[in-house]
Write an enzyme that holds these catalytic residues in place. Structure first.
Site, mmCIF file in Angstrom:
data_model
loop_
_atom_site.group_PDB
_atom_site.id
_atom_site.type_symbol
_atom_site.label_atom_id
_atom_site.label_comp_id
_atom_site.label_asym_id
_atom_site.label_seq_id
_atom_site.Cartn_x
_atom_site.Cartn_y
_atom_site.Cartn_z
ATOM 1 N N ASN A 1 0.865 -1.187 0.000
ATOM 2 C CA ASN A 1 0.000 0.000 0.000
ATOM 3 C C ASN A 1 0.900 1.235 0.000
ATOM 4 O OD1 ASN A 1 -1.834 2.018 0.484
ATOM 5 N ND2 ASN A 1 -2.423 1.326 2.536
ATOM 6 N N TRP A 2 1.010 1.880 -1.152
ATOM 7 C CA TRP A 2 1.930 3.023 -1.277
ATOM 8 C C TRP A 2 1.378 4.286 -0.619
ATOM 9 C CZ3 TRP A 2 3.749 2.771 -7.149
ATOM 10 C CH2 TRP A 2 4.324 1.514 -7.399
ATOM 11 N N LYS A 3 0.126 4.242 -0.202
ATOM 12 C CA LYS A 3 -0.534 5.398 0.437
ATOM 13 C C LYS A 3 -0.278 6.663 -0.389
ATOM 14 C CE LYS A 3 -0.260 3.163 4.907
ATOM 15 N NZ LYS A 3 -0.332 3.311 6.344
ATOM 16 N N HIS B 1 -9.770 1.249 4.879
ATOM 17 C CA HIS B 1 -8.498 1.467 5.578
ATOM 18 C C HIS B 1 -8.710 2.439 6.744
ATOM 19 C CE1 HIS B 1 -4.391 2.545 6.458
ATOM 20 N NE2 HIS B 1 -4.040 1.461 5.792
ATOM 21 N N GLU C 1 -5.396 -4.961 10.667
ATOM 22 C CA GLU C 1 -4.430 -3.876 10.838
ATOM 23 C C GLU C 1 -4.748 -3.100 12.118
ATOM 24 O OE1 GLU C 1 -2.687 -2.884 6.653
ATOM 25 O OE2 GLU C 1 -4.244 -1.464 7.169
ATOM 26 N N SER D 1 3.130 -1.867 10.253
ATOM 27 C CA SER D 1 4.587 -1.747 10.376
ATOM 28 C C SER D 1 5.327 -3.041 10.012
ATOM 29 C CB SER D 1 4.972 -1.283 11.784
ATOM 30 O OG SER D 1 4.420 -0.008 12.041
ATOM 31 N N GLY E 1 2.781 -1.090 4.337
ATOM 32 C CA GLY E 1 2.557 0.239 3.788
ATOM 33 C C GLY E 1 3.897 0.896 3.528
HETATM 34 C C1 PEP Z 1 -1.223 0.130 6.296
HETATM 35 O O1 PEP Z 1 -1.729 1.060 6.890
HETATM 36 O O2 PEP Z 1 -1.791 -0.416 5.346
HETATM 37 C C2 PEP Z 1 0.056 -0.313 6.792
HETATM 38 C C3 PEP Z 1 0.123 -1.534 7.153
HETATM 39 O O3 PEP Z 1 1.004 0.622 6.894
HETATM 40 P P1 PEP Z 1 2.464 0.480 7.556
HETATM 41 O O4 PEP Z 1 3.072 -0.797 7.051
HETATM 42 O O5 PEP Z 1 3.178 1.686 7.051
HETATM 43 O O6 PEP Z 1 2.279 0.458 9.017
#
Ligand code: PEP
Length: 254
Positions: free
Chosen positions: A10-12, A96, A168, A213, A234
């Site tokens: 997920n590149w956000k 999300h 998540e 994370s 992410g």
């Molecule tokens: C996310 O929010 O989809 C995610 C898992 O982000 P991160 O890996 O940056 O915590």
């Protein structure tokens, strides 16, 4: 038949257009980043970059970070699920926590988006996770159960439809410094299966992935847990060498 595993990046909003293109090219050049029958790799760029990345990334699948709940009409700013399919998306992230808590997206909207995505032939990657406060109060299980029941209300999957359920915990998502224990994830994934299975049907109609994370350092701990069929990184998925590291570790464990 062994269930497929997933690594979903997920590149956000981390990468602008230029960086998204650079990242997609680096992924495409890396011969170890290739989807297989056992492991499906999905990249989810921001909406405006999807079309471009669709033309670059051929060895992995494409997902959107959200979709609208209608395909046409008076819905300013919404993105049609049919249009996502037509530009090469197979997956879409829905619900999300950053949309729930930054934009006030409700359970009802999430439910409508899931129904619309399925109708268009997309595989919804639906995110669930308790807040920091819910975890502190010891009500994580109840919190996530309620989210799941609302999200899938009225959803009945046809034979060719499936769903990816992403656990998540909001409090463990980067840049949070809180670290989730594998025991907590294990307990929550058990609750998620118990809640999803009667609603979504048999074991092949849905699977559960973990996000929060995830990095090359910790991915093995999550993949090792029963009932988990992949990860949704992410921040770490926006660095091509870290993304490759996560994929290599998951591949080695299959
Ligand atoms: C996310 O929010 O989809 C995610 C898992 O982000 P991160 O890996 O940056 O915590």
């Amino acid at each position: 038949m062994k269930q497929k595993h997933y690594v979903i990046g997920n590149w956000k909003l981390y990468l602008d257009r230029e960086k998204s293109i650079e990242h997609a090219i680096a992924i495409e050049k890396n011969k170890s980043i290739v989807s297989s029958d056992a492991l499906e790799i999905v990249v989810c760029p921001s909406h405006v970059n999807l079309d471009k990345i669709s033309g670059i990334n051929k060895s992995v699948s494409l997902g959107a970070q959200d979709c609208g709940f209608e395909n046409s009409g008076a819905h300013t700013g919404q993105v049609s699920p049919d249009d996502l399919v037509s530009i090469g998306c197979e997956y879409v992230i829905i619900g999300h926590s950053e949309r729930r808590y930054q934009l006030g997206e409700t359970d009802d909207v999430i439910n409508r988006k899931i129904i619309a995505a399925l109708k268009s032939g997309l595989v919804p990657i639906v995110c669930f996770g308790e807040t920091f406060e819910a975890n502190e109060k010891g009500i994580s299980g109840e919190f996530v159960k309620n989210q799941i029941k609302s999200a899938f209300e009225g959803v009945s999957l046809e034979d060719n439809q499936r769903v990816i359920v992403a656990y998540e915990p909001v409090w463990a998502i980067y840049p949070s410094k809180h670290v989730v224990t594998t025991q907590h994830v294990h307990e929550m994934v058990e609750i998620i299966h118990k809640t999803c299975s009667p609603v979504l049907g048999g074991a092949y109609s849905y699977c559960v992935v973990y996000g929060g994370s995830v990095t090359g350092e910790n991915v093995a701990n999550f993949i090792d847990l029963p009932g988990i069929n992949g990860v949704l990184p992410g921040h770490a998925s926006t660095d091509s060498s870290e993304f490759a590291k996560i994929i290599a570790i998951v591949n080695d464990m299959l």
